[in-house]
Scaffold this motif. Structure first.
Motif, PDB file in Angstrom:
ATOM      1  N   ARG A 142      -9.768   0.702  -1.766  1.00 49.36           N
ATOM      2  CA  ARG A 142      -9.521  -0.050  -0.794  1.00 49.36           C
ATOM      3  C   ARG A 142      -7.974  -1.133  -1.194  1.00 49.36           C
ATOM      4  NH1 ARG A 142     -15.396  -0.927  -0.323  1.00 49.36           N
ATOM      5  NH2 ARG A 142     -15.799  -0.543   1.417  1.00 49.36           N
ATOM      6  N   TYR A 143      -7.071  -1.411   0.495  1.00 47.73           N
ATOM      7  CA  TYR A 143      -6.715  -1.741  -0.232  1.00 47.73           C
ATOM      8  C   TYR A 143      -6.991  -3.179  -0.151  1.00 47.73           C
ATOM      9  CZ  TYR A 143      -3.356   1.766   0.811  1.00 47.73           C
ATOM     10  OH  TYR A 143      -2.809   2.664   0.819  1.00 47.73           O
ATOM     11  N   SER A 144      -6.423  -4.214  -1.521  1.00 48.07           N
ATOM     12  CA  SER A 144      -6.234  -5.737  -1.411  1.00 48.07           C
ATOM     13  C   SER A 144      -6.166  -6.557  -0.504  1.00 48.07           C
ATOM     14  CB  SER A 144      -6.723  -5.794  -3.269  1.00 48.07           C
ATOM     15  OG  SER A 144      -6.768  -7.436  -3.426  1.00 48.07           O
ATOM     16  N   THR A 145      -6.575  -8.157  -0.209  1.00 46.78           N
ATOM     17  CA  THR A 145      -5.679  -8.659  -0.098  1.00 46.78           C
ATOM     18  C   THR A 145      -5.777  -9.808  -0.723  1.00 46.78           C
ATOM     19  OG1 THR A 145      -7.343  -9.658   1.560  1.00 46.78           O
ATOM     20  CG2 THR A 145      -5.597  -8.138   2.169  1.00 46.78           C
ATOM     21  N   SER A 146      -6.659 -10.092  -2.175  1.00 43.07           N
ATOM     22  CA  SER A 146      -6.844 -11.253  -2.714  1.00 43.07           C
ATOM     23  C   SER A 146      -6.102 -10.752  -3.711  1.00 43.07           C
ATOM     24  CB  SER A 146      -8.466 -10.886  -3.564  1.00 43.07           C
ATOM     25  OG  SER A 146      -8.990  -9.882  -3.993  1.00 43.07           O
ATOM     26  N   GLY A 147      -5.518  -9.899  -4.344  1.00 42.10           N
ATOM     27  CA  GLY A 147      -4.308 -10.065  -5.668  1.00 42.10           C
ATOM     28  C   GLY A 147      -5.824  -9.783  -6.897  1.00 42.10           C
ATOM     29  N   GLU A 148      -6.182  -8.874  -6.209  1.00 45.47           N
ATOM     30  CA  GLU A 148      -7.447  -8.083  -7.354  1.00 45.47           C
ATOM     31  C   GLU A 148      -6.950  -6.338  -6.794  1.00 45.47           C
ATOM     32  OE1 GLU A 148     -10.941 -10.780  -8.057  1.00 45.47           O
ATOM     33  OE2 GLU A 148      -9.761 -10.821  -6.171  1.00 45.47           O
ATOM     34  N   GLY A 149      -6.498  -5.869  -7.520  1.00 47.03           N
ATOM     35  CA  GLY A 149      -6.571  -3.766  -7.652  1.00 47.03           C
ATOM     36  C   GLY A 149      -5.445  -3.735  -6.902  1.00 47.03           C
ATOM     37  N   LEU A 150      -5.567  -2.943  -5.828  1.00 51.96           N
ATOM     38  CA  LEU A 150      -3.850  -2.604  -5.173  1.00 51.96           C
ATOM     39  C   LEU A 150      -3.484  -4.072  -3.831  1.00 51.96           C
ATOM     40  CD1 LEU A 150      -1.602  -0.717  -5.435  1.00 51.96           C
ATOM     41  CD2 LEU A 150      -2.495   0.997  -3.515  1.00 51.96           C
ATOM     42  N   HIS A 151      -2.722  -4.375  -4.203  1.00 46.38           N
ATOM     43  CA  HIS A 151      -2.413  -5.835  -3.092  1.00 46.38           C
ATOM     44  C   HIS A 151      -1.853  -4.771  -1.750  1.00 46.38           C
ATOM     45  CE1 HIS A 151      -2.943  -9.649  -1.637  1.00 46.38           C
ATOM     46  NE2 HIS A 151      -1.612  -9.664  -1.748  1.00 46.38           N
ATOM     47  N   ARG A 152      -1.810  -5.142  -1.083  1.00 45.65           N
ATOM     48  CA  ARG A 152      -1.004  -4.747   0.413  1.00 45.65           C
ATOM     49  C   ARG A 152      -0.630  -6.000   1.118  1.00 45.65           C
ATOM     50  NH1 ARG A 152      -0.987  -3.901   5.437  1.00 45.65           N
ATOM     51  NH2 ARG A 152      -0.356  -2.312   6.639  1.00 45.65           N
ATOM     52  N   PHE A 153       0.518  -5.972   1.225  1.00 48.27           N
ATOM     53  CA  PHE A 153       1.458  -7.364   1.533  1.00 48.27           C
ATOM     54  C   PHE A 153       2.478  -6.432   2.493  1.00 48.27           C
ATOM     55  CE2 PHE A 153       5.019  -9.426   1.994  1.00 48.27           C
ATOM     56  CZ  PHE A 153       4.202 -11.110   2.125  1.00 48.27           C
ATOM     57  N   SER A 154       2.142  -7.547   3.638  1.00 51.07           N
ATOM     58  CA  SER A 154       3.116  -6.565   4.840  1.00 51.07           C
ATOM     59  C   SER A 154       4.398  -7.740   5.140  1.00 51.07           C
ATOM     60  CB  SER A 154       2.692  -6.468   6.410  1.00 51.07           C
ATOM     61  OG  SER A 154       3.126  -6.682   7.215  1.00 51.07           O
ATOM     62  N   ASP A 155       5.506  -8.204   5.023  1.00 51.81           N
ATOM     63  CA  ASP A 155       6.075  -9.001   5.368  1.00 51.81           C
ATOM     64  C   ASP A 155       6.705  -9.307   6.399  1.00 51.81           C
ATOM     65  OD1 ASP A 155       8.951 -10.758   5.303  1.00 51.81           O
ATOM     66  OD2 ASP A 155       9.921  -9.523   2.958  1.00 51.81           O
ATOM     67  N   PRO A 156       6.149 -10.578   6.935  1.00 53.30           N
ATOM     68  CA  PRO A 156       6.898 -11.031   8.551  1.00 53.30           C
ATOM     69  C   PRO A 156       8.331 -11.085   9.002  1.00 53.30           C
ATOM     70  CG  PRO A 156       6.011 -12.614   7.528  1.00 53.30           C
ATOM     71  CD  PRO A 156       5.990 -11.623   6.290  1.00 53.30           C
ATOM     72  N   VAL A 157       9.461 -10.826   7.774  1.00 52.33           N
ATOM     73  CA  VAL A 157      10.914 -10.874   7.677  1.00 52.33           C
ATOM     74  C   VAL A 157      10.691  -9.408   9.019  1.00 52.33           C
ATOM     75  CG1 VAL A 157      12.786 -11.167   7.384  1.00 52.33           C
ATOM     76  CG2 VAL A 157      11.336 -12.668   6.385  1.00 52.33           C
ATOM     77  N   ASP A 195      -3.191  -0.994  10.649  1.00 59.19           N
ATOM     78  CA  ASP A 195      -4.873  -1.460  10.252  1.00 59.19           C
ATOM     79  C   ASP A 195      -4.819  -0.544   9.069  1.00 59.19           C
ATOM     80  OD1 ASP A 195      -4.418   1.478  10.897  1.00 59.19           O
ATOM     81  OD2 ASP A 195      -5.686   1.543  12.683  1.00 59.19           O
ATOM     82  N   ALA A 196      -3.723  -0.039   8.258  1.00 57.46           N
ATOM     83  CA  ALA A 196      -4.390   0.360   6.629  1.00 57.46           C
ATOM     84  C   ALA A 196      -5.383  -0.179   5.934  1.00 57.46           C
ATOM     85  CB  ALA A 196      -2.806   0.632   6.071  1.00 57.46           C
ATOM     86  N   THR A 197      -6.402   0.256   5.848  1.00 56.22           N
ATOM     87  CA  THR A 197      -7.112  -0.578   4.471  1.00 56.22           C
ATOM     88  C   THR A 197      -7.724  -0.121   4.095  1.00 56.22           C
ATOM     89  OG1 THR A 197      -9.031   0.277   6.055  1.00 56.22           O
ATOM     90  CG2 THR A 197      -8.721  -1.980   6.949  1.00 56.22           C
ATOM     91  N   THR A 198      -7.677   1.027   3.186  1.00 57.57           N
ATOM     92  CA  THR A 198      -8.173   1.986   2.781  1.00 57.57           C
ATOM     93  C   THR A 198      -7.251   3.473   2.118  1.00 57.57           C
ATOM     94  OG1 THR A 198      -9.260   3.618   3.981  1.00 57.57           O
ATOM     95  CG2 THR A 198     -10.299   1.809   3.178  1.00 57.57           C
TER      96      THR A 198
END
Length: 840
Positions: free
Chosen positions: A102-117, A37-40
């Motif tokens: 704030r972590y980003s999911t739009s590719g702007e700023g600091l993007h956070r990605f969780s690999d489903p693998v 649930d990390a967002t910030t």
């Protein structure tokens, strides 16, 4: 205070006049990033600067500003969501701003990605043009450079990277604290951070000043595709040769210490030139078969970003109206270096077809602009990363190199960097350096090419008795070659070439012996100038007969482009263009020219074919692609290109649905040598879905085969593409309303909405589109809003709704109106060209 996120040129110039920035110390704490649930994240900056003003502002777009300290004294927080006001400034200042990003999911700023693998979390930054303020408080403008010192606190076991080399590492509670070496002076938009369990491949460049560490990184789950394929070694080799070339060509050894290149997920761009930490889309990590053109494209991008280490990073434009000072030069340099150092001798062929094609389209829009553009604010800057700034600028630079001479051009570049290293520059600074070294007056050239809009259309009239006249619209100076080709059997052979300098609307060419026997007259043979080429009727007939039999790939590129431009303008019927592609694409030996011809054929059917003929043309084109796929040599680039073309064509015609389904299920054999890699399988499945031949069970089965992040994104597109009104409606509403969608997931959802050109399934939402775009522009980030505005624009059969919106929204933000105007122009062209198609 009201939100003031859209910085203007005038106010930032005023700020720069009163501020002398020296250093910035940044600390960000990423220890909590792995939580689902990390967002910030906590973030702080300490800025050291001189000032001749009593107050100014610091930019920050985050969740909160918690503390502001000016010269040791806390101040009340004055923050409107975009600007932090600081008061009581002295001649010398130390200002600390602490807050929460704030972590980003739009590719702007600091993007956070969780690999489903493997559930691993990856972080990376992307700032251009002005998103470092989403990660830490900054002076967000290119002409306030600083020396930066980064500290990143991250979980144990992660790769942690920034622009500088790692200087110290110490354990802290719950992780590790990594400090990085101070950088040389940098603008904020090219600072960078990346962190996560990235896989790293090491290398070294032995430069004239000593060894430079190299790194190539990607997600752990992608590492086999990077390493086992040999691509990491290929990338390191190109990097080493490129650093050799540019350090010599620009007269200054690569100055930024280490050279890491990291391939990251859900990236908005092709790449970004952060010195010491270049970021790339992981689409350049090929998960399956890739053509020579794809490898060339990756090499070109590597070298483009490397050129920025000098053009853009070392010498930086003062404001975004001189954006071309870095992008045009990097685009030119990428192609030039790909030829001389990258190992891809046909890079200028690809440039002629692909990059200039992009520029020609952009330059014919009503929103075209000079290469040196008027950029009043950041929203305008965001939209100016376009075909004019990149490819048109690179095209005219190619002309400039020919005009002043290659040696003089690079001497001028060396002078430019010597005079302006670590500073900010304008057009005049560059012209002065080039004029000094070449001895030529470049002001008239600049006025003709850098400060004008539009382009010439060049054709040749046959006057009889061997005489030719070169005709141009929108006259401007060109130096070009006119190629003369005649048939020898089935082959078009060059009989001669005439160099011509033109400036007027009509320029006679001296009589040529034997001209009457010339079958094809090719203006701009060799692709020396920037202009749209129009072939005369006899030359078009000759191209239709013998295009693929011309030996010179660059000449073929110019002809392919001329035929496509004539189709886009409604002068060459779509049916005839498709016939030419069907005849000559199977024999086109250049992978990039082949891929472009196939893409243009598909586009012509969807956009320019008359409605009454579209289904028949789509079915015929699918048969052409299917036949060519089975005839192509096993394992060849051509086979792969035609397999992809089959997928695109099958989204509009289900003529081969049974065969494609059987191949995907293993009930039938694929063409010998064709690798059914995940990308190709998803492409074919998406096409089958668009024509109603994929159900949820089939999509689920494919997802079980490929549960990667790319597979999950493709799965989303496949489900949204099903030709059911309720499915498309759900996808439509998700695109606008589901703010949890990442940038890639939004693209997949939009692709599903538009799949197969099924207007009947979505036309009911036309009015909803025009009701939503302005609120979306206000509420969403510009990157997400741009995708919605472009991707969901209604492809209707009338301009009335868009014209009504433009009339009613004259006061809308200029960047939004520009996007809508551009989409309107594309629709107007579609309708105009369809109406021009001959009745069959």
């Amino acid at each position: 205070m009201t939100s003031t996120a859209n910085l203007t040129r005038d106010e930032t110039a005023a700020r720069a006049a009163g501020i002398q920035l020296q250093t910035v110390d940044v600390e960000i704490d990423l220890r909590g990033a792995r939580a689902a649930d990390a967002t910030t994240f906590p973030t702080s900056s300490t800025l050291v600067f001189g000032a001749s003003v009593e107050a100014t502002w610091i930019d920050f777009l985050g969740a909160s500003v918690d503390e502001v300290i000016v010269n040791g004294a806390p101040q009340p927080v004055e923050w409107d969501g975009a600007r932090v006001r600081v008061r009581g400034l002295a001649a010398h200042n130390v200002v600390t701003v602490r807050g929460t990003g704030r972590y980003s999911t739009s590719g702007e700023g600091l993007h956070r990605f969780s690999d489903p693998v493997d559930d691993a979390v990856y972080l990376y930054t992307q700032y251009e043009p002005a998103d470092s303020r989403r990660v830490y408080p900054v002076f967000e403008q290119p002409d306030l450079k600083a020396r930066w010192r980064f500290v990143v606190i991250a979980p144990d076991g992660w790769q942690v990277l920034s622009n500088g080399a790692e200087a110290a590492r110490e354990p802290v509670e719950g992780g590790v604290r990594v400090a990085f070496a101070e950088t040389l002076p940098l603008s904020s938009y090219i600072t960078a951070v990346a962190a996560g369990p990235y896989h790293r491949v090491e290398g070294v460049w032995h430069g004239p000043a000593g060894p430079v560490p190299l790194g190539v990184l990607c997600r752990a789950s992608l590492a086999p595709h990077l390493v086992d394929s040999g691509d990491a070694d290929e990338i390191l080799g190109i990097t080493q040769r490129g650093l050799d070339f540019f350090s010599d060509a620009f007269g200054l050894v690569y100055p930024w210490g280490k050279y890491d290149q990291i391939f990251v997920p859900e990236y908005n761009l092709g790449a970004m030139e952060n010195p010491g930490l270049v970021t790339f889309t992981e689409r350049y990590v090929f998960r399956g078969a890739a053509t020579v053109a794809q490898h060339e494209g990756r090499a070109n991008t590597i070298l483009h970003e490397m050129a920025h280490m000098w053009f853009g990073d070392l010498a930086t434009m003062r404001w975004w109206d001189d954006l071309w000072l870095k992008e045009s030069f990097a685009d030119f340099s990428g192609a030039h270096a790909a030829v001389v150092a990258g190992g891809f001798p046909d890079a200028w062929v690809t440039f002629a077809s692909r990059r200039k094609g992009w520029a020609y389209v952009q330059d014919q829009l009503p929103t075209t602009h000079p290469i040196v553009a008027d950029i009043p604010d950041l929203e305008a800057a965001k939209l100016n990363f376009d075909g004019i700034t990149y490819a048109k600028g690179a095209s005219v630079l190619k002309q400039l190199v020919a005009f002043v001479g290659e040696d003089a051009f690079f001497r001028g570049a060396r002078r430019y960097f010597a005079d302006h290293a670590y500073g900010n520059t304008t057009l005049d600074d560059l012209l002065t350096a080039l004029e000094t070294e070449s001895g030529r007056d470049l002001r008239a050239w600049s006025e003709a090419w850098l400060q004008t809009t539009g382009m010439s259309q060049i054709s040749v009239e046959r006057e009889g008795h061997g005489a030719l006249t070169v005709v141009q619209t929108d006259p401007r100076p060109h130096r070009l070659a006119v190629g003369l080709y005649a048939f020898e059997g089935d082959r078009l052979m060059q009989r001669g070439s005439v160099d011509v300098d033109i400036a007027a609307e009509r320029t006679p060419v001296p009589a040529l012996s034997g001209e009457s026997s010339v079958d094809l007259v090719l203006p701009n043979d060799g692709d020396r100038t920037y202009a749209k080429v129009r072939l005369d009727a006899r030359s078009t007939d000759a191209a239709a007969r013998g295009l693929s039999m011309i030996d010179d790939a660059l000449a073929r590129a110019v002809i392919w482009a001329a035929l496509w431009d004539a189709t886009r303008d409604g002068e060459l019927p779509v049916a005839r263009y498709l016939e030419i592609v069907a005849q000559h694409a199977p024999r086109e030996g250049n992978a990039a020219l082949l891929a472009d011809a196939l893409a243009h054929a598909q586009f012509a059917i969807g956009h320019y074919a008359a409605a009454a003929e579209r289904d028949r043309l789509a079915a015929d084109w699918l048969e052409t692609a299917w036949t060519a796929l089975w005839a192509a040599p096993a394992g060849s680039d051509a086979q792969l290109a035609w397999a992809r073309a089959v997928g695109a064509a099958a989204s509009r015609s289900d003529w081969r649905a049974a065969e494609l389904t059987a191949i995907l299920s293993g009930e039938a054999e694929a063409p010998s040598g064709l690798a059914l890699d995940p990308e190709l399988r998803w492409d074919w499945l998406a096409a089958l879905s668009a024509t109603g031949h994929v159900d949820l069970a089939a999509a689920d089965a494919e997802l079980a085969r490929d549960g990667s992040s790319q597979g999950r994104t493709a799965y989303r597109a496949v489900l949204a593409a099903r030709p059911d009104a309720a499915v498309r409606a759900d996808a439509w509403h998700a695109a606008w309303d589901d703010e949890s969608l990442t940038n890639d997931h939004l693209d997949a959802t939009i692709a599903g909405v538009r799949a197969g050109g099924r207007r009947d399934l979505v036309e009911e939402f036309d009015a909803d589109y025009f009701a939503r775009i302005r609120p979306a522009w206000s509420a969403r980030s510009i990157e997400i809003a741009r995708r919605l505005v472009i991707g969901l624009f209604p492809a209707s059969d009338t301009l009335d709704p868009v014209d009504a919106w433009l009339d009613a929204n004259a006061d809308a933000p200029g960047a939004l109106r520009r996007l809508v105007i551009e989409q309107r122009d594309g629709l107007a062209r579609d309708l105009r060209v369809r109406a021009a198609q001959p009745s069959l």
